[in-house]
Design a protein around this motif. Structure first.
Motif, mmCIF file in Angstrom:
data_model
loop_
_atom_site.group_PDB
_atom_site.id
_atom_site.type_symbol
_atom_site.label_atom_id
_atom_site.label_comp_id
_atom_site.label_asym_id
_atom_site.label_seq_id
_atom_site.Cartn_x
_atom_site.Cartn_y
_atom_site.Cartn_z
ATOM 1 N N ILE A 8 0.829 -1.198 0.000
ATOM 2 C CA ILE A 8 0.000 0.000 0.000
ATOM 3 C C ILE A 8 0.867 1.252 0.000
ATOM 4 N N LEU A 9 1.897 1.252 0.843
ATOM 5 C CA LEU A 9 2.805 2.383 0.885
ATOM 6 C C LEU A 9 3.467 2.579 -0.473
ATOM 7 N N PHE A 10 3.887 1.483 -1.093
ATOM 8 C CA PHE A 10 4.530 1.506 -2.402
ATOM 9 C C PHE A 10 3.617 2.125 -3.451
ATOM 10 N N VAL A 11 2.347 1.688 -3.444
ATOM 11 C CA VAL A 11 1.398 2.191 -4.432
ATOM 12 C C VAL A 11 1.115 3.665 -4.205
ATOM 13 N N SER A 12 0.933 4.085 -2.936
ATOM 14 C CA SER A 12 0.607 5.476 -2.676
ATOM 15 C C SER A 12 1.736 6.400 -3.094
ATOM 16 N N ILE A 13 2.970 5.939 -3.024
ATOM 17 C CA ILE A 13 4.103 6.745 -3.481
ATOM 18 C C ILE A 13 4.102 6.864 -5.000
ATOM 19 N N LEU A 14 3.681 5.805 -5.677
ATOM 20 C CA LEU A 14 3.786 5.766 -7.131
ATOM 21 C C LEU A 14 2.638 6.442 -7.864
ATOM 22 N N LEU A 15 1.492 6.683 -7.182
ATOM 23 C CA LEU A 15 0.366 7.277 -7.869
ATOM 24 C C LEU A 15 0.717 8.682 -8.367
ATOM 25 N N THR A 16 0.504 8.924 -9.653
ATOM 26 C CA THR A 16 0.848 10.217 -10.229
ATOM 27 C C THR A 16 -0.208 10.637 -11.229
ATOM 28 N N THR A 17 -0.034 11.831 -11.787
ATOM 29 C CA THR A 17 -0.955 12.337 -12.796
ATOM 30 C C THR A 17 -0.493 11.961 -14.192
ATOM 31 N N ASN A 18 -1.278 12.450 -15.164
ATOM 32 C CA ASN A 18 -0.892 12.392 -16.584
ATOM 33 C C ASN A 18 -0.778 10.966 -17.108
ATOM 34 N N ILE A 19 -1.602 10.067 -16.589
ATOM 35 C CA ILE A 19 -1.634 8.728 -17.175
ATOM 36 C C ILE A 19 -2.292 8.799 -18.557
ATOM 37 N N ILE A 20 -3.412 9.528 -18.635
ATOM 38 C CA ILE A 20 -3.980 9.831 -19.947
ATOM 39 C C ILE A 20 -4.528 11.250 -19.884
ATOM 40 N N ALA A 21 -4.748 11.833 -21.045
ATOM 41 C CA ALA A 21 -5.402 13.134 -21.067
ATOM 42 C C ALA A 21 -6.849 12.968 -20.628
ATOM 43 N N THR A 22 -7.366 13.932 -19.852
ATOM 44 C CA THR A 22 -8.732 13.849 -19.366
ATOM 45 C C THR A 22 -9.586 14.901 -20.046
ATOM 46 N N VAL A 23 -10.852 14.595 -20.224
ATOM 47 C CA VAL A 23 -11.756 15.484 -20.937
ATOM 48 C C VAL A 23 -13.057 15.600 -20.163
ATOM 49 N N ASP A 24 -13.768 16.714 -20.389
ATOM 50 C CA ASP A 24 -15.041 16.896 -19.704
ATOM 51 C C ASP A 24 -16.225 16.469 -20.570
ATOM 52 N N ASN A 25 -15.957 15.832 -21.691
ATOM 53 C CA ASN A 25 -17.028 15.303 -22.538
ATOM 54 C C ASN A 25 -16.723 13.837 -22.844
ATOM 55 N N TYR A 26 -16.603 13.067 -21.790
ATOM 56 C CA TYR A 26 -16.236 11.660 -21.928
ATOM 57 C C TYR A 26 -17.266 10.932 -22.791
ATOM 58 N N PRO A 27 -16.829 10.123 -23.745
ATOM 59 C CA PRO A 27 -17.757 9.426 -24.651
ATOM 60 C C PRO A 27 -18.293 8.133 -24.039
ATOM 61 N N PHE A 177 -11.453 15.867 -9.950
ATOM 62 C CA PHE A 177 -12.732 15.459 -10.529
ATOM 63 C C PHE A 177 -12.721 13.957 -10.721
ATOM 64 N N SER A 178 -13.887 13.418 -10.995
ATOM 65 C CA SER A 178 -13.980 12.017 -11.397
ATOM 66 C C SER A 178 -14.995 11.913 -12.517
ATOM 67 N N TYR A 179 -14.942 10.807 -13.239
ATOM 68 C CA TYR A 179 -16.043 10.416 -14.106
ATOM 69 C C TYR A 179 -16.967 9.560 -13.249
ATOM 70 N N TYR A 180 -18.245 9.945 -13.183
ATOM 71 C CA TYR A 180 -19.109 9.450 -12.112
ATOM 72 C C TYR A 180 -20.536 9.291 -12.628
ATOM 73 N N TYR A 181 -21.049 8.063 -12.552
ATOM 74 C CA TYR A 181 -22.455 7.839 -12.861
ATOM 75 C C TYR A 181 -23.088 6.968 -11.781
ATOM 76 N N SER A 182 -24.398 6.971 -11.742
ATOM 77 C CA SER A 182 -25.149 6.219 -10.735
ATOM 78 C C SER A 182 -26.312 5.481 -11.380
ATOM 79 N N MET A 183 -26.691 4.398 -10.754
ATOM 80 C CA MET A 183 -27.985 3.754 -10.990
ATOM 81 C C MET A 183 -28.641 3.703 -9.610
#
Length: 359
Positions: A8-27, A177-183
């Protein structure tokens, strides 16, 4: 510190940004988007709901959640035991009549089929806990040494895209932000085995699915701040299933600077199915009571007044059991409160409430 905590410590250190470009009109494309989004490093599938035993009408609440967290692509995987992804899962059961709350947790890697999530549809599992969608029928199943829950649910209900067509901003700065939907209203049936007694149940389930990239790895920051930002210390989330057929989701993201800077968002779905996004100016939330945990000494709010004036909503939300605290052995000991509640006021119904970041 055991091996899993080191991971867990290893993963929390490695989490970073810019894995992919993000958009506000997700298809959005369903059922594919019910599945995993492995270009993002953080994702969860969240099932909460209300169970009624038949024919006794005894009432329960449950939570079954699956979390996926992955290191950056820069990690070199040299053997099958090296984690490309970590999966967490939480399972909880509240029984109103006996005033009891049971909580269980799991953590597994994606090695050797111990845990995984399909990228093509909803099919996520952690050991023998699973959520699977086949031909518009959702199956939930979790089993422990003391209880077993199985629910089957038709999923013909509309999908609700929260925020701006599923692009859900989490703070005033719009830095997270997140991409977020509900049922939010899935009705099904199944069985609950408790104390070796099988009980037939009906179920009203709320399903949330979110995915995003965690944005910083400062170990001085609390884990939840990866999804809400460094100027915020936690959130209060409410999912109301109301007796008139409407649903209400609201969230309060609590500022660590000043309560007047708290950020609010939500979604109101009317009984006729019309959807309306809610912003900070639409929501009034007041805590009416408190509860202090004897185990962690954490004080949580324990009853709330929620007002949404533009839709004539003025309700109180009160837990059915005071102690619904989840005490984790992973995520650096993060604890949170999540539990079944009752809604009274201008509208009546059931609710699930999640409280994160209290101490």
């Amino acid at each position: 510190m055991n091996h899993l905590k080191l991971i867990i410590l290893f993963v929390s250190i490695l989490l970073t940004t810019n894995i992919i470009a993000t958009v506000d009109n997700y298809p959005w494309q369903f059922p594919k988007d019910h599945g995993a989004h492995k270009a993002f490093n953080t994702e969860w599938w969240y099932f909460t709901g209300h169970l009624t035993e038949e024919p006794t009408a005894s009432t329960y609440g449950f939570e079954l959640t699956f979390f996926r967290v992955q290191p950056t692509a820069s990690v070199t995987i040299k053997n099958p035991w090296s984690p490309t992804t970590l999966y967490f899962a939480h399972f909880a059961l509240t029984h109103d009549e006996t005033q009891t709350f049971q909580f269980f947790e799991r953590i597994n890697r994606d090695s050797f089929g111990m845990a995984n999530a399909s990228e093509h549809t909803l099919a996520v599992h952690n050991g023998d806990w699973q959520a699977t969608l086949i031909n518009n029928q959702l199956t939930l199943h979790a089993i422990t040494d003391t209880i077993e829950l199985a629910i089957t649910i038709p999923t013909t209900n509309p999908i609700i895209l929260n925020g701006q067509e599923g692009y859900s901003i989490k703070n005033h700065e719009a830095s997270q932000f997140s991409y977020y939907y509900s049922m939010p209203r899935l009705l099904g049936s199944g069985y609950l085995i408790e104390n070796n007694i099988t009980k037939n149940i009906s179920a009203a389930v709320w399903f949330d699915h979110e995915f995003f990239n965690s944005t910083f790895s400062n170990q001085q920051q609390a884990p939840q701040q990866q999804s809400i930002g460094k100027n915020y210390n936690g959130w209060d989330w409410f999912a109301l299933q109301l007796d008139d057929g409407s649903t209400l989701m609201i969230a309060q993201v609590r500022s660590s600077i000043n309560v007047s800077n708290n950020y609010y968002f939500g979604t109101w779905v009317s009984a006729s199915g019309n959807q309306f996004s809610l912003t900070t100016n639409d929501i009034k939330l007041i805590a009416l009571n408190q509860w202090k945990s004897k185990t962690t000494a954490t004080t949580y709010p324990a009853e709330w007044n929620i007002v949404v004036p533009k839709y004539d909503i003025d309700v109180n939300v009160k837990p059915t059991v005071k102690n619904q605290e989840l005490i984790l052995t992973h995520l650096n000991g993060l604890n949170y409160w999540e539990g079944r509640s009752i809604v009274t006021g201008t509208h009546t119904g059931n609710a699930y409430v999640e409280l994160v970041g209290y101490d």
